[in-house]
Design a protein around this motif. Structure first.
Motif, short mmCIF file in Angstrom:
data_model
loop_
_atom_site.label_atom_id
_atom_site.label_comp_id
_atom_site.label_asym_id
_atom_site.label_seq_id
_atom_site.Cartn_x
_atom_site.Cartn_y
_atom_site.Cartn_z
N UNK A 1 0.99 -1.36 -0.16
CA UNK A 1 0.02 0.12 0.07
C UNK A 1 0.91 1.26 -0.03
N UNK A 2 1.90 1.29 0.88
CA UNK A 2 2.82 2.52 0.70
C UNK A 2 3.49 2.76 -0.51
N UNK A 3 3.82 1.54 -1.10
CA UNK A 3 4.48 1.80 -2.39
C UNK A 3 3.55 2.06 -3.74
N UNK A 4 2.37 1.50 -3.49
CA UNK A 4 1.45 1.43 -4.74
C UNK A 4 0.59 2.50 -4.79
N UNK A 5 0.15 3.15 -3.25
CA UNK A 5 -1.00 3.87 -3.19
C UNK A 5 -0.54 4.95 -2.12
N UNK A 6 0.51 5.35 -2.13
CA UNK A 6 1.08 6.39 -1.09
C UNK A 6 0.05 7.33 -0.64
N UNK A 7 -0.59 7.93 -1.45
CA UNK A 7 -1.84 8.86 -1.22
C UNK A 7 -2.95 8.16 -0.25
N UNK A 8 -3.07 7.01 -0.08
CA UNK A 8 -3.85 6.12 0.84
C UNK A 8 -3.39 5.93 2.05
N UNK A 9 -2.15 5.27 1.74
CA UNK A 9 -1.21 4.97 3.07
C UNK A 9 -0.78 6.34 3.91
N UNK A 10 -0.92 7.36 3.62
CA UNK A 10 -0.44 8.47 4.13
C UNK A 10 -1.86 9.01 5.02
N UNK A 11 -2.74 8.57 4.49
CA UNK A 11 -4.21 8.91 5.40
C UNK A 11 -4.66 7.57 6.10
N UNK A 12 -3.79 6.74 6.35
CA UNK A 12 -4.56 5.73 7.15
C UNK A 12 -3.54 5.39 8.47
#
Length: 122
Positions: free
Chosen positions: A107-118
């Motif tokens: 998630x952090x590598x492929x969808x950092x915009x979501x990981x940052x808000x998790x």
């Protein structure tokens, strides 16, 4: 040892269901509660309900799928829409499994915009 055989019209899942119990604990001790994977998730959902009723949040969604790669989906426990319409994601974890840690890294590598808000809630 008893030999198991499929009868006409029976699927392997039908045989598997003979050996599983709906109230069986997971290997980490969590029990499904009110349709949630754990008591902690059920409690967090109840808390979100109170926050929504109080007007502190707009709404929330449960078990939100996030595609990471071909055939790999990460399900976030809750997506919360705050009063200012910002979106955040919440993971309720009692124990971080190897599978969770791997998917979190993806998630952090492929969808950092979501990981940052998790955020992880224990």
């Amino acid at each position: 040892m008893t030999k198991l055989e499929l009868k006409p019209g029976q699927s392997p899942a039908d045989l598997l269901s003979l050996f599983t119990k709906s109230n069986k604990r997971s290997k980490y001790g969590a029990r499904k509660t009110n349709g949630y994977d754990s008591k902690a998730e059920a409690n967090y959902a109840a808390r979100l309900g109170v926050l929504k009723q109080a007007g502190a949040i707009v709404d929330w969604l449960e078990q939100v799928p996030v595609k990471l790669a071909d055939g790999i989906t990460y399900r976030v426990d809750f997506m919360v829409i705050d009063r200012d319409w910002t979106v955040r994601f919440v993971e309720v974890k009692g124990f971080e499994t190897k599978e969770y840690k791997l998917k979190r890294k993806l998630l952090e590598q492929m969808r950092p915009e979501i990981a940052a808000r998790t955020e992880v809630v224990r």
